[in-house]
Write a protein that holds these residues in place. Structure first.
Motif, PDB file in Angstrom:
ATOM      1  N   TYR A   1       0.908  -1.209   0.166  1.00 12.21           N
ATOM      2  CA  TYR A   1       0.147   0.086  -0.291  1.00 12.21           C
ATOM      3  C   TYR A   1       0.877   0.933  -0.145  1.00 12.21           C
ATOM      4  CZ  TYR A   1      -3.161   3.150   1.371  1.00 12.21           C
ATOM      5  OH  TYR A   1      -4.091   4.550   1.155  1.00 12.21           O
ATOM      6  N   TRP A   2       2.124   1.350   0.684  1.00 10.43           N
ATOM      7  CA  TRP A   2       2.853   2.343   0.518  1.00 10.43           C
ATOM      8  C   TRP A   2       3.515   2.557  -0.918  1.00 10.43           C
ATOM      9  CZ3 TRP A   2       8.427   2.153   0.621  1.00 10.43           C
ATOM     10  CH2 TRP A   2       9.029   2.558   0.887  1.00 10.43           C
ATOM     11  N   LEU A   3       3.944   1.583  -0.888  1.00  5.32           N
ATOM     12  CA  LEU A   3       4.682   1.178  -2.764  1.00  5.32           C
ATOM     13  C   LEU A   3       3.782   1.493  -3.631  1.00  5.32           C
ATOM     14  CD1 LEU A   3       8.099   0.707  -3.143  1.00  5.32           C
ATOM     15  CD2 LEU A   3       6.691  -1.239  -3.680  1.00  5.32           C
ATOM     16  N   VAL A   4       2.883   1.213  -3.848  1.00  2.00           N
ATOM     17  CA  VAL A   4       2.347   1.216  -5.092  1.00  2.00           C
ATOM     18  C   VAL A   4       0.756   2.178  -4.937  1.00  2.00           C
ATOM     19  CG1 VAL A   4       3.573   0.521  -6.945  1.00  2.00           C
ATOM     20  CG2 VAL A   4       1.474  -0.896  -4.858  1.00  2.00           C
ATOM     21  N   GLY A   5       0.093   2.098  -3.274  1.00  2.00           N
ATOM     22  CA  GLY A   5      -1.001   2.555  -3.255  1.00  2.00           C
ATOM     23  C   GLY A   5      -1.863   1.433  -3.712  1.00  2.00           C
ATOM     24  N   ILE A   6      -1.561   0.001  -3.135  1.00  2.00           N
ATOM     25  CA  ILE A   6      -2.628  -0.859  -3.654  1.00  2.00           C
ATOM     26  C   ILE A   6      -3.336  -1.810  -2.136  1.00  2.00           C
ATOM     27  CG2 ILE A   6      -2.995  -3.140  -5.087  1.00  2.00           C
ATOM     28  CD1 ILE A   6      -1.215  -2.221  -7.076  1.00  2.00           C
ATOM     29  N   ASP A   7      -4.096  -2.268  -2.042  1.00  2.70           N
ATOM     30  CA  ASP A   7      -4.764  -3.521  -1.151  1.00  2.70           C
ATOM     31  C   ASP A   7      -4.761  -4.623  -1.759  1.00  2.70           C
ATOM     32  OD1 ASP A   7      -5.186  -4.349   0.714  1.00  2.70           O
ATOM     33  OD2 ASP A   7      -7.694  -3.195   1.056  1.00  2.70           O
ATOM     34  N   ILE A   8      -3.996  -5.439  -1.370  1.00  2.83           N
ATOM     35  CA  ILE A   8      -3.821  -6.074  -1.817  1.00  2.83           C
ATOM     36  C   ILE A   8      -4.612  -7.586  -1.212  1.00  2.83           C
ATOM     37  CG2 ILE A   8      -0.915  -6.421  -2.300  1.00  2.83           C
ATOM     38  CD1 ILE A   8      -0.912  -7.715   0.230  1.00  2.83           C
ATOM     39  N   HIS A   9      -5.529  -7.237  -0.165  1.00  7.46           N
ATOM     40  CA  HIS A   9      -5.925  -8.278   0.471  1.00  7.46           C
ATOM     41  C   HIS A   9      -7.407  -8.205  -0.257  1.00  7.46           C
ATOM     42  CE1 HIS A   9      -9.959  -8.836   2.862  1.00  7.46           C
ATOM     43  NE2 HIS A   9      -9.227  -9.438   3.849  1.00  7.46           N
ATOM     44  N   ASN A  10      -7.659  -6.802  -1.512  1.00  9.52           N
ATOM     45  CA  ASN A  10      -8.745  -6.929  -2.165  1.00  9.52           C
ATOM     46  C   ASN A  10      -8.728  -7.475  -3.169  1.00  9.52           C
ATOM     47  OD1 ASN A  10     -10.016  -5.676  -0.332  1.00  9.52           O
ATOM     48  ND2 ASN A  10      -9.387  -3.349  -1.251  1.00  9.52           N
ATOM     49  N   HIS A  11      -7.255  -7.533  -3.485  1.00 10.69           N
ATOM     50  CA  HIS A  11      -7.141  -8.680  -4.502  1.00 10.69           C
ATOM     51  C   HIS A  11      -6.548  -9.951  -4.890  1.00 10.69           C
ATOM     52  CE1 HIS A  11      -7.426  -4.756  -6.587  1.00 10.69           C
ATOM     53  NE2 HIS A  11      -6.084  -4.855  -6.231  1.00 10.69           N
ATOM     54  N   MET A  12      -6.167 -10.484  -3.602  1.00 10.89           N
ATOM     55  CA  MET A  12      -5.287 -12.032  -3.528  1.00 10.89           C
ATOM     56  C   MET A  12      -5.720 -12.377  -1.936  1.00 10.89           C
ATOM     57  SD  MET A  12      -1.546 -10.600  -4.131  1.00 10.89           S
ATOM     58  CE  MET A  12      -0.956 -12.010  -4.120  1.00 10.89           C
ATOM     59  N   LYS A  13      -7.134 -12.901  -1.748  1.00  9.44           N
ATOM     60  CA  LYS A  13      -7.813 -12.977  -0.557  1.00  9.44           C
ATOM     61  C   LYS A  13      -7.496 -14.623  -0.217  1.00  9.44           C
ATOM     62  CE  LYS A  13     -11.448  -9.537   0.279  1.00  9.44           C
ATOM     63  NZ  LYS A  13     -13.370  -9.086  -0.016  1.00  9.44           N
ATOM     64  N   PRO A  14      -7.561 -15.220  -1.388  1.00 15.03           N
ATOM     65  CA  PRO A  14      -7.475 -16.985  -1.168  1.00 15.03           C
ATOM     66  C   PRO A  14      -5.981 -17.084  -0.392  1.00 15.03           C
ATOM     67  CG  PRO A  14      -8.424 -16.333  -3.260  1.00 15.03           C
ATOM     68  CD  PRO A  14      -8.499 -15.492  -2.117  1.00 15.03           C
ATOM     69  N   MET A  15      -5.319 -16.271  -1.227  1.00 15.72           N
ATOM     70  CA  MET A  15      -3.310 -16.358  -0.709  1.00 15.72           C
ATOM     71  C   MET A  15      -3.193 -15.640   0.727  1.00 15.72           C
ATOM     72  SD  MET A  15       0.110 -14.953  -2.598  1.00 15.72           S
ATOM     73  CE  MET A  15      -0.341 -13.126  -0.999  1.00 15.72           C
ATOM     74  N   ILE A  16      -3.928 -14.693   0.664  1.00 10.59           N
ATOM     75  CA  ILE A  16      -3.569 -14.036   2.413  1.00 10.59           C
ATOM     76  C   ILE A  16      -4.361 -15.112   3.345  1.00 10.59           C
ATOM     77  CG2 ILE A  16      -4.232 -11.987   3.629  1.00 10.59           C
ATOM     78  CD1 ILE A  16      -4.078 -10.673   1.752  1.00 10.59           C
ATOM     79  N   TYR A  17      -5.692 -15.367   2.897  1.00  8.86           N
ATOM     80  CA  TYR A  17      -6.246 -16.642   4.254  1.00  8.86           C
ATOM     81  C   TYR A  17      -5.350 -17.888   4.243  1.00  8.86           C
ATOM     82  CZ  TYR A  17      -9.680 -13.293   4.656  1.00  8.86           C
ATOM     83  OH  TYR A  17     -10.319 -11.289   4.735  1.00  8.86           O
ATOM     84  N   GLY A  18      -4.791 -18.366   3.289  1.00 10.88           N
ATOM     85  CA  GLY A  18      -4.350 -19.278   3.115  1.00 10.88           C
ATOM     86  C   GLY A  18      -2.991 -19.464   3.863  1.00 10.88           C
ATOM     87  N   SER A  19      -2.708 -17.792   3.432  1.00  6.98           N
ATOM     88  CA  SER A  19      -1.121 -17.316   4.489  1.00  6.98           C
ATOM     89  C   SER A  19      -1.091 -17.339   6.148  1.00  6.98           C
ATOM     90  CB  SER A  19      -0.300 -16.521   4.003  1.00  6.98           C
ATOM     91  OG  SER A  19      -0.142 -16.759   2.865  1.00  6.98           O
ATOM     92  N   LEU A  20      -2.536 -16.737   6.005  1.00  6.70           N
ATOM     93  CA  LEU A  20      -2.256 -16.846   7.539  1.00  6.70           C
ATOM     94  C   LEU A  20      -2.835 -18.188   8.778  1.00  6.70           C
ATOM     95  CD1 LEU A  20      -5.876 -14.157   7.809  1.00  6.70           C
ATOM     96  CD2 LEU A  20      -2.730 -14.323   8.837  1.00  6.70           C
ATOM     97  N   ILE A  21      -3.223 -19.549   7.652  1.00 11.06           N
ATOM     98  CA  ILE A  21      -3.531 -20.567   7.989  1.00 11.06           C
ATOM     99  C   ILE A  21      -1.875 -20.758   7.928  1.00 11.06           C
ATOM    100  CG2 ILE A  21      -4.418 -22.825   7.421  1.00 11.06           C
ATOM    101  CD1 ILE A  21      -6.941 -21.499   6.393  1.00 11.06           C
ATOM    102  N   GLY A  22      -1.429 -20.975   7.249  1.00  9.55           N
ATOM    103  CA  GLY A  22      -0.213 -21.202   6.725  1.00  9.55           C
ATOM    104  C   GLY A  22       0.494 -20.859   7.874  1.00  9.55           C
ATOM    105  N   GLY A  23       0.209 -20.043   8.794  1.00  8.33           N
ATOM    106  CA  GLY A  23       1.618 -19.309  10.136  1.00  8.33           C
ATOM    107  C   GLY A  23       1.035 -19.906  10.857  1.00  8.33           C
TER     108      GLY A  23
END
Length: 227
Positions: free
Chosen positions: A154-176
């Motif tokens: 968000y700081w670098l390019v002003g994009i909220d990646i949560h809106n574009h990569m939700k499956p990956m983010i939630y999968g990463s949370l489970i993995g974490g």
């Protein structure tokens, strides 16, 4: 009679000479011991300096996390996920600074003029704080890299990646979460009595080279003084 008195006087003089020699030898031994102690403790202080600089860098890192987090939660009130990510980084930055500050305070409190046993106890206490603080600050990166990535992009390019990569983010949370649980299990496994040698080696690896070297120097000094 005179010969007896002269002989007695010679013995007294000889005793006085021996006493003076003993005192000089004791004084010389004390001076050598003090010089050896000062040399060893100065070496221990030098070994701890990288740790001091490391904690100062950690404070700068914590400040960077706060700035990155504030940028995320302050500027985008429409994205709850980004706000949560920013607040998480903000809190993490504060905790990181506090942990480094505690370490620096403990380093400052080490009394190098104290008896060697007291210095050993101070280093042992410092080691416990370092290990616990390092685990607390480092273990969370199993999960923290996700809000970090969100805030960074968000700081670098002003994009909220949560809106574009939700499956990956939630999968990463489970993995974490799995990673955190697995790491906790491994710590308990490594410290079981039947693996005492491995557990000790693992603890040593977490201590950091600066503390290990300083502790080894003080242990050498303690051994020398016992001998």
């Amino acid at each position: 009679m005179n010969n007896t008195k002269e002989y007695a006087m010679e013995l007294d003089d000889l005793k006085d000479v021996w006493k003076r020699m003993d005192r000089r030898l004791e004084q010389q031994h004390e001076i050598q011991m003090q010089q050896h102690r000062e040399t060893k403790l100065e070496r221990a202080r030098r070994n701890l300096r990288p740790l001091v600089w490391g904690q100062r860098l950690q404070i700068l890192f914590g400040i960077a996390m706060i700035v990155l987090g504030v940028n995320a939660w302050r500027n985008d009130i429409d994205s709850i996920a980004l706000i949560v990510a920013g607040i998480t980084l903000h809190v993490y930055g504060v905790v990181t600074i506090i942990a480094a500050g505690l370490m620096l305070e403990q380093l400052r409190r080490i009394d190098h003029a104290a008896p060697v046993l007291a210095i050993q106890k101070q280093l042992a206490h410092l080691r416990r704080i370092y290990v616990v603080g390092g685990a607390a600050v480092g273990l969370v990166w199993w999960l923290l890299w996700i809000p970090f990535a969100m805030a960074f992009f968000y700081w670098l390019v002003g994009i909220d990646i949560h809106n574009h990569m939700k499956p990956m983010i939630y999968g990463s949370l489970i993995g974490g979460v799995i990673g955190v649980l697995a790491t906790g299990w491994f710590h308990r496994w490594a410290r079981r009595p039947e693996r005492a040698a491995f557990g000790k080696a693992w603890d040593e690896s977490l201590t950091g080279s600066s503390l290990r070297k300083a502790g080894a120097v003080v242990d050498e000094l303690a051994q020398f003084e016992r001998e």
